[in-house]
Design a protein around this motif. Structure first.
Motif, PDB file in Angstrom:
ATOM      1  N   ALA A  27      -7.702   7.272  -7.582  1.00 22.03           N
ATOM      2  CA  ALA A  27      -8.109   6.382  -6.492  1.00 22.03           C
ATOM      3  C   ALA A  27      -9.264   5.467  -6.892  1.00 22.03           C
ATOM      4  O   ALA A  27      -9.261   4.266  -6.571  1.00 22.03           O
ATOM      5  CB  ALA A  27      -8.480   7.208  -5.267  1.00 22.03           C
ATOM      6  N   GLU A  28     -10.256   5.991  -7.599  1.00 20.59           N
ATOM      7  CA  GLU A  28     -11.401   5.164  -7.968  1.00 20.59           C
ATOM      8  C   GLU A  28     -11.007   4.086  -8.977  1.00 20.59           C
ATOM      9  O   GLU A  28     -11.386   2.916  -8.830  1.00 20.59           O
ATOM     10  CB  GLU A  28     -12.523   6.041  -8.531  1.00 20.59           C
ATOM     11  N   ASP A  29     -10.260   4.465 -10.009  1.00 20.15           N
ATOM     12  CA  ASP A  29      -9.811   3.478 -10.991  1.00 20.15           C
ATOM     13  C   ASP A  29      -8.888   2.450 -10.353  1.00 20.15           C
ATOM     14  O   ASP A  29      -8.968   1.247 -10.668  1.00 20.15           O
ATOM     15  CB  ASP A  29      -9.086   4.165 -12.150  1.00 20.15           C
ATOM     16  N   ASP A  30      -8.003   2.898  -9.460  1.00 20.38           N
ATOM     17  CA  ASP A  30      -7.092   1.975  -8.793  1.00 20.38           C
ATOM     18  C   ASP A  30      -7.854   0.945  -7.966  1.00 20.38           C
ATOM     19  O   ASP A  30      -7.477  -0.236  -7.910  1.00 20.38           O
ATOM     20  CB  ASP A  30      -6.118   2.745  -7.893  1.00 20.38           C
ATOM     21  N   ALA A  31      -8.939   1.381  -7.318  1.00 21.14           N
ATOM     22  CA  ALA A  31      -9.747   0.449  -6.532  1.00 21.14           C
ATOM     23  C   ALA A  31     -10.391  -0.611  -7.420  1.00 21.14           C
ATOM     24  O   ALA A  31     -10.473  -1.791  -7.054  1.00 21.14           O
ATOM     25  CB  ALA A  31     -10.815   1.214  -5.756  1.00 21.14           C
ATOM     26  N   LEU A  32     -10.831  -0.213  -8.602  1.00 25.40           N
ATOM     27  CA  LEU A  32     -11.492  -1.150  -9.515  1.00 25.40           C
ATOM     28  C   LEU A  32     -10.542  -2.217 -10.028  1.00 25.40           C
ATOM     29  O   LEU A  32     -10.939  -3.379 -10.212  1.00 25.40           O
ATOM     30  CB  LEU A  32     -12.103  -0.384 -10.696  1.00 25.40           C
TER      31      LEU A  32
ATOM     32  N   LYS B 188      -2.656  -0.650  -5.520  1.00 29.25           N
ATOM     33  CA  LYS B 188      -2.535  -0.086  -4.170  1.00 29.25           C
ATOM     34  C   LYS B 188      -1.847   1.276  -4.220  1.00 29.25           C
ATOM     35  O   LYS B 188      -1.020   1.534  -5.082  1.00 29.25           O
ATOM     36  CB  LYS B 188      -1.754  -1.037  -3.265  1.00 29.25           C
TER      37      LYS B 188
ATOM     38  N   GLY C 182      -7.401   7.365   2.414  1.00 26.42           N
ATOM     39  CA  GLY C 182      -8.799   7.720   2.179  1.00 26.42           C
ATOM     40  C   GLY C 182      -9.137   9.116   2.658  1.00 26.42           C
ATOM     41  O   GLY C 182      -8.407  10.083   2.395  1.00 26.42           O
TER      42      GLY C 182
ATOM     43  N   ARG D 194      -5.406   5.511  -1.546  1.00 26.84           N
ATOM     44  CA  ARG D 194      -6.462   4.566  -1.173  1.00 26.84           C
ATOM     45  C   ARG D 194      -6.342   4.171   0.293  1.00 26.84           C
ATOM     46  O   ARG D 194      -7.345   4.007   0.993  1.00 26.84           O
ATOM     47  CB  ARG D 194      -6.387   3.314  -2.045  1.00 26.84           C
TER      48      ARG D 194
ATOM     49  N   GLY E 104      -7.510  -2.975  -8.566  1.00 26.89           N
ATOM     50  CA  GLY E 104      -6.718  -3.573  -7.500  1.00 26.89           C
ATOM     51  C   GLY E 104      -5.324  -3.029  -7.320  1.00 26.89           C
ATOM     52  O   GLY E 104      -4.467  -3.697  -6.743  1.00 26.89           O
TER      53      GLY E 104
ATOM     54  N   TRP F  18       0.828  -1.207   0.000  1.00 28.02           N
ATOM     55  CA  TRP F  18       0.000   0.000   0.000  1.00 28.02           C
ATOM     56  C   TRP F  18       0.865   1.261   0.000  1.00 28.02           C
ATOM     57  O   TRP F  18       0.352   2.367  -0.061  1.00 28.02           O
ATOM     58  CB  TRP F  18      -0.899   0.011   1.240  1.00 28.02           C
TER      59      TRP F  18
ATOM     60  N   HIS G 178      -4.489  10.626  -5.638  1.00 25.20           N
ATOM     61  CA  HIS G 178      -5.928  10.770  -5.420  1.00 25.20           C
ATOM     62  C   HIS G 178      -6.690  10.941  -6.733  1.00 25.20           C
ATOM     63  O   HIS G 178      -7.898  10.697  -6.778  1.00 25.20           O
ATOM     64  CB  HIS G 178      -6.211  11.938  -4.469  1.00 25.20           C
TER      65      HIS G 178
END
Length: 312
Positions: free
Chosen positions: A214-219, A223, A230, A227, A221, A162, A211
């Motif tokens: 962040a949304e695309d990275d979450a989709l 790190k 937050g 994220r 996976g 992370w 940042h």
């Protein structure tokens, strides 16, 4: 004249009207974009710790005429080695980049450059960087060789930790020790401590940058500290900013000359980070990008004062 946003081959997050899109020969644009020459902030962030290292070295034992060449060599080297690092990053991330809106227009995922061509470009830039490094003396050469492992590992860090920003900081700020070694023929405590402070700075600015994704990275996976932190990012980043300032104060105290001038530079650097924190909005991508780019000015403030302290 066509703007960069109207060019079908332009990278979507490059600054409008950048020199690559506007005046570079068309055949060269994919290669320059692969090196991120269309957005020079990365070159600045790689170069500025080098200039800090020269300033610290001059504070320790006075200026030398060779320092002018070290500064110029670091400038050229930062441009080509940042380009090589970005090329390597894009080679390793080409499949991830194709899934992220901000990066899918980059030369590799968009098909402007082939994988074989990217490897050739990586080697060419590396050879130029090596030629420059060989002019800086044995201690600097060994420091440059030692940095290669960090550069190689960084693109993979987001897959297993992370904290990829730490790996970026380790690699991106190595120049503070390399430039010091080019001047002094050795690495003292001051540049090592400055390297640690600069790593905290990198975590600060690259979390702001991350940042945006962040949304695309979450989709997909990927790190990142963006994220991980937050909604707590502003408070946590304040801690890293304070840490960077305190550690840099210690680093600038170690050479033992013109401390007040150096500390004035650290104070200006810290005030700039504080301004960024006041403006920081994690969910506003445009603001995050603008603040990230403003770190050039934060680093330049410290570089200027260290140069004055070293020359005085």
């Amino acid at each position: 004249m066509q703007s960069s946003t109207e060019r079908p081959d332009a990278v979507v997050d490059a600054p409008k009207g950048n020199w690559v899109d506007e005046i570079a020969p068309p055949w060269s644009r994919p290669w320059l974009r692969l090196s991120r020459a269309d957005r020079p902030i990365g070159t600045w962030l790689l170069l500025l710790p080098c200039w800090w290292g020269i300033g610290l070295a001059m504070m320790a034992d006075g200026p030398r005429w060779f320092d002018a060449w070290i500064a110029l060599a670091c400038t050229i080297g930062a441009f080509v080695m940042r380009g090589a690092g970005c090329t390597w990053n894009d080679i390793t991330d080409r499949r991830i980049d194709a899934q992220v809106a901000r990066t899918r227009s980059r030369p590799l995922p968009s098909g402007q450059v082939t994988l074989r061509g990217a490897y050739g470009w990586l080697i060419a830039q590396g050879l130029i960087g090596l030629a420059i490094l060989l002019t800086l003396g044995q201690a600097a050469i060994w420091m440059g060789v030692a940095s290669l492992a960090l550069v190689a590992i960084y693109p993979f860090a987001k897959r297993f930790t992370w904290w990829p920003q730490i790996f970026l900081g380790l690699a991106f700020n190595w120049g503070v020790m390399l430039a010091y070694a080019a001047h002094a023929g050795r690495v003292d405590a001051a540049p090592v401590v400055a390297w640690l402070g600069a790593i905290a700075w990198t975590i600060f600015y690259d979390t702001i940058y991350a940042h945006q994704d962040a949304e695309d990275d979450a989709l997909i996976g990927v790190k990142s500290t963006a994220r991980l932190f937050g909604d707590k990012s502003p408070r946590i980043l304040a801690g890293f900013a304070l840490g960077a300032v305190l550690v840099l104060m210690l680093a600038t105290a170690l050479p033992g000359r013109n401390l007040l001038i150096a500390w004035a530079g650290v104070a200006g650097f810290g005030l700039h980070l504080g301004w960024q924190l006041r403006k920081f909005q994690p969910d506003q991508g445009d603001t995050c990008l603008r603040l990230f780019r403003s770190n050039r000015d934060a680093g330049l403030i410290l570089a200027l004062f260290l140069a004055v302290a070293g020359l005085a």
